[in-house]
Design a protein around this motif. Structure first.
Motif, PDB file in Angstrom:
ATOM      1  N   MET A   1     -25.257  -4.016   2.814  1.00  0.00           N
ATOM      2  CA  MET A   1     -24.325  -2.916   2.557  1.00  0.00           C
ATOM      3  C   MET A   1     -22.940  -3.489   2.231  1.00  0.00           C
ATOM      4  N   PRO A   2     -22.296  -3.015   1.167  1.00  0.00           N
ATOM      5  CA  PRO A   2     -20.953  -3.509   0.854  1.00  0.00           C
ATOM      6  C   PRO A   2     -20.007  -3.271   2.028  1.00  0.00           C
ATOM      7  N   GLN A   3     -19.060  -4.166   2.180  1.00  0.00           N
ATOM      8  CA  GLN A   3     -18.093  -4.059   3.273  1.00  0.00           C
ATOM      9  C   GLN A   3     -16.773  -3.499   2.761  1.00  0.00           C
ATOM     10  N   THR A   4     -16.297  -2.484   3.458  1.00  0.00           N
ATOM     11  CA  THR A   4     -15.049  -1.822   3.076  1.00  0.00           C
ATOM     12  C   THR A   4     -13.960  -2.192   4.081  1.00  0.00           C
ATOM     13  N   ILE A   5     -12.811  -2.620   3.570  1.00  0.00           N
ATOM     14  CA  ILE A   5     -11.706  -3.072   4.421  1.00  0.00           C
ATOM     15  C   ILE A   5     -10.504  -2.171   4.166  1.00  0.00           C
ATOM     16  N   PRO A   6      -9.925  -1.575   5.218  1.00  0.00           N
ATOM     17  CA  PRO A   6      -8.729  -0.732   5.033  1.00  0.00           C
ATOM     18  C   PRO A   6      -7.601  -1.523   4.381  1.00  0.00           C
ATOM     19  N   ILE A   7      -6.822  -0.856   3.568  1.00  0.00           N
ATOM     20  CA  ILE A   7      -5.802  -1.547   2.793  1.00  0.00           C
ATOM     21  C   ILE A   7      -4.668  -2.083   3.655  1.00  0.00           C
ATOM     22  N   ASN A   8      -4.519  -1.563   4.866  1.00  0.00           N
ATOM     23  CA  ASN A   8      -3.472  -2.090   5.758  1.00  0.00           C
ATOM     24  C   ASN A   8      -3.969  -3.239   6.628  1.00  0.00           C
ATOM     25  N   ASP A   9      -5.140  -3.781   6.305  1.00  0.00           N
ATOM     26  CA  ASP A   9      -5.670  -4.938   7.020  1.00  0.00           C
ATOM     27  C   ASP A   9      -4.762  -6.148   6.779  1.00  0.00           C
ATOM     28  N   PRO A  10      -4.512  -6.977   7.790  1.00  0.00           N
ATOM     29  CA  PRO A  10      -3.579  -8.110   7.626  1.00  0.00           C
ATOM     30  C   PRO A  10      -4.052  -9.166   6.632  1.00  0.00           C
ATOM     31  N   ARG A  11      -5.298  -9.101   6.196  1.00  0.00           N
ATOM     32  CA  ARG A  11      -5.754 -10.046   5.172  1.00  0.00           C
ATOM     33  C   ARG A  11      -5.151  -9.754   3.805  1.00  0.00           C
ATOM     34  N   PHE A  12      -4.593  -8.563   3.642  1.00  0.00           N
ATOM     35  CA  PHE A  12      -3.986  -8.180   2.372  1.00  0.00           C
ATOM     36  C   PHE A  12      -2.466  -8.308   2.481  1.00  0.00           C
ATOM     37  N   THR A  13      -1.855  -8.942   1.494  1.00  0.00           N
ATOM     38  CA  THR A  13      -0.407  -9.132   1.468  1.00  0.00           C
ATOM     39  C   THR A  13       0.166  -8.481   0.220  1.00  0.00           C
ATOM     40  N   TRP A  14       1.243  -7.720   0.404  1.00  0.00           N
ATOM     41  CA  TRP A  14       1.941  -7.105  -0.718  1.00  0.00           C
ATOM     42  C   TRP A  14       3.132  -7.978  -1.091  1.00  0.00           C
ATOM     43  N   ARG A  15       3.272  -8.279  -2.361  1.00  0.00           N
ATOM     44  CA  ARG A  15       4.427  -9.030  -2.855  1.00  0.00           C
ATOM     45  C   ARG A  15       5.186  -8.194  -3.885  1.00  0.00           C
ATOM     46  N   GLY A  16       6.507  -8.345  -3.865  1.00  0.00           N
ATOM     47  CA  GLY A  16       7.351  -7.566  -4.768  1.00  0.00           C
ATOM     48  C   GLY A  16       7.584  -6.154  -4.291  1.00  0.00           C
ATOM     49  N   MET A  17       7.153  -5.842  -3.086  1.00  0.00           N
ATOM     50  CA  MET A  17       7.285  -4.503  -2.513  1.00  0.00           C
ATOM     51  C   MET A  17       8.458  -4.472  -1.541  1.00  0.00           C
ATOM     52  N   THR A  18       9.208  -3.373  -1.548  1.00  0.00           N
ATOM     53  CA  THR A  18      10.315  -3.203  -0.605  1.00  0.00           C
ATOM     54  C   THR A  18       9.865  -2.518   0.670  1.00  0.00           C
ATOM     55  N   SER A  19       9.006  -1.502   0.559  1.00  0.00           N
ATOM     56  CA  SER A  19       8.507  -0.818   1.745  1.00  0.00           C
ATOM     57  C   SER A  19       7.135  -0.231   1.463  1.00  0.00           C
ATOM     58  N   ALA A  20       6.381   0.010   2.539  1.00  0.00           N
ATOM     59  CA  ALA A  20       5.044   0.590   2.434  1.00  0.00           C
ATOM     60  C   ALA A  20       5.017   1.927   3.167  1.00  0.00           C
ATOM     61  N   GLU A  21       4.641   2.964   2.457  1.00  0.00           N
ATOM     62  CA  GLU A  21       4.443   4.279   3.081  1.00  0.00           C
ATOM     63  C   GLU A  21       2.982   4.359   3.523  1.00  0.00           C
ATOM     64  N   VAL A  22       2.775   4.303   4.831  1.00  0.00           N
ATOM     65  CA  VAL A  22       1.426   4.253   5.398  1.00  0.00           C
ATOM     66  C   VAL A  22       1.066   5.615   5.969  1.00  0.00           C
ATOM     67  N   ALA A  23      -0.106   6.100   5.598  1.00  0.00           N
ATOM     68  CA  ALA A  23      -0.589   7.383   6.116  1.00  0.00           C
ATOM     69  C   ALA A  23      -2.102   7.312   6.241  1.00  0.00           C
ATOM     70  N   ASN A  24      -2.614   7.473   7.463  1.00  0.00           N
ATOM     71  CA  ASN A  24      -4.058   7.458   7.722  1.00  0.00           C
ATOM     72  C   ASN A  24      -4.724   6.196   7.158  1.00  0.00           C
ATOM     73  N   GLY A  25      -4.030   5.080   7.288  1.00  0.00           N
ATOM     74  CA  GLY A  25      -4.579   3.813   6.840  1.00  0.00           C
ATOM     75  C   GLY A  25      -4.367   3.489   5.379  1.00  0.00           C
ATOM     76  N   SER A  26      -3.913   4.463   4.588  1.00  0.00           N
ATOM     77  CA  SER A  26      -3.641   4.206   3.175  1.00  0.00           C
ATOM     78  C   SER A  26      -2.209   3.701   3.008  1.00  0.00           C
ATOM     79  N   VAL A  27      -1.944   3.070   1.873  1.00  0.00           N
ATOM     80  CA  VAL A  27      -0.621   2.504   1.606  1.00  0.00           C
ATOM     81  C   VAL A  27      -0.148   2.941   0.224  1.00  0.00           C
ATOM     82  N   LYS A  28       1.084   3.457   0.174  1.00  0.00           N
ATOM     83  CA  LYS A  28       1.769   3.700  -1.091  1.00  0.00           C
ATOM     84  C   LYS A  28       2.937   2.720  -1.164  1.00  0.00           C
ATOM     85  N   PRO A  29       2.915   1.774  -2.122  1.00  0.00           N
ATOM     86  CA  PRO A  29       4.007   0.796  -2.212  1.00  0.00           C
ATOM     87  C   PRO A  29       5.241   1.374  -2.891  1.00  0.00           C
ATOM     88  N   TRP A  30       6.410   1.025  -2.346  1.00  0.00           N
ATOM     89  CA  TRP A  30       7.700   1.482  -2.873  1.00  0.00           C
ATOM     90  C   TRP A  30       8.578   0.296  -3.233  1.00  0.00           C
TER      91      TRP A  30
END
Length: 328
Positions: free
Chosen positions: A1-30
């Motif tokens: 079964m494919p493995q699904t990882i929430p986007i706010n997992d620490p294995r994922f790094t955002w670059r060039g982003m000033t802030s992250a709007e987090v809601a229910n595990g989702s991320v909107k980059p600002w």
């Protein structure tokens, strides 16, 4: 079964982003601190939620990467860069997911370049069932912040890695923060504070075209506005190289008076004057770049609306700026 990882997992790094709007595990980059958006003009806020220049980075040996996102009816592509090379680009308009396939089973460095136009909220990423996914190494690349108008935002580039800031950053190996805001480059003090408070090894400021178009500053206030903006940045970046770039060529505006009596030719002179005044005041790390050396009348045919370059035009801007921006 494919493995699904929430986007706010620490294995994922955002670059060039000033802030992250987090809601229910989702991320909107600002590209501004979203919790402070009331302190910014709302027209700028509408552009700041568009993640031009923002990358999501990680390592994986998965052969497929699938993301779940919100649906937006006007949005650019997502680009995939694998081990530093562009490997794919997918459309995201009215889509709730995106996918890249046939990536090979070796472990690789992944960069997902977010759309340069339109906002995006990502819920998760899905990988092969046996894939190993980990955080990438911390970046040691020089940090570059570039500020400007729609001509830095680059909506009309074919995809996010085709904007001129992306081309320059990828060619020189810079860690990009793009603060291009379509129609909203008016030397806002809040943007000066934002640049001041971020790490930077190089800063470039492309100023003048929005101020000319809106008549938002005049002969009395424009050059002092540039100098005040830079002095705010200098509070925490006293010796960081700053490239001050005047507007590129724009037919119909060069000698036409705007509502406050400026021509675009005069705007360039004022940008140059501001830079020279700061240099005379002891700032040895200001470089003035004439916008006509970046994109001149010979390239007017690459301005479909006489203002914004097309994809080829942004490539020419990048090529010229690679030879003009200070090296760090």
């Amino acid at each position: 079964m494919p493995q699904t990882i929430p986007i706010n997992d620490p294995r994922f790094t955002w670059r060039g982003m000033t802030s992250a709007e987090v809601a229910n595990g989702s991320v909107k980059p600002w590209r501004i601190p979203h919790k402070e958006k009331a302190l910014y003009d709302m027209n700028l806020v509408e552009r700041a939620v568009m993640p031009t220049g923002i990358r999501l980075v990680f390592r994986t040996n998965s052969t497929t990467i699938t993301g779940n996102c919100d649906s937006v009816d006007e949005r650019s592509n997502i680009d995939l860069v694998v081990n530093g090379r562009l490997a794919g680009s997918v459309e995201t308009v009215n889509e709730t997911s995106f996918q890249f396939e046939n990536l090979g089973s070796e472990t690789k460095d992944i960069e997902l370049w977010m759309p340069q136009f339109g906002s995006i909220r990502i819920d998760n990423l899905t990988f092969d069932d046996s894939a190993e996914t980990s955080a990438t190494s911390e970046s040691t690349a020089p940090k570059w912040i570039t500020y400007g108008s729609s001509i830095t935002h680059c909506r009309t580039a074919d995809s996010p890695t085709k904007t001129w800031p992306a081309i320059v950053a990828r060619t020189r190996g810079y860690d990009l923060t793009c603060l291009g805001f379509g129609g909203q480059c008016h030397l806002d003090p809040m943007i000066a504070r934002l640049i001041r408070d971020r790490e930077a090894d190089l800063i470039s400021l492309c100023v003048g075209i929005n101020i000319y178009g809106a008549g938002s500053l005049n002969e009395r206030t424009f050059a002092p506005g540039i100098m005040g903006f830079i002095q705010i940045v200098r509070e925490k970046h006293p010796t960081t190289p700053i490239a001050l770039i005047s507007p590129i060529y724009s037919p119909g505006r060069e000698t036409a008076l705007n509502p406050v009596g400026f021509t675009l030719e005069q705007v360039r002179k004022e940008v140059k004057r501001a830079g020279e005044t700061l240099q005379a005041h002891g700032d040895d790390n200001i470089t003035y770049i004439n916008g006509l050396d970046v994109f001149d009348s010979d390239n007017a045919h690459l301005l479909p609306d006489d203002l914004h370059p097309n994809n080829e035009g942004y490539g020419i801007m990048a090529s010229n700026l690679l030879g003009l921006l200070p090296r760090i």
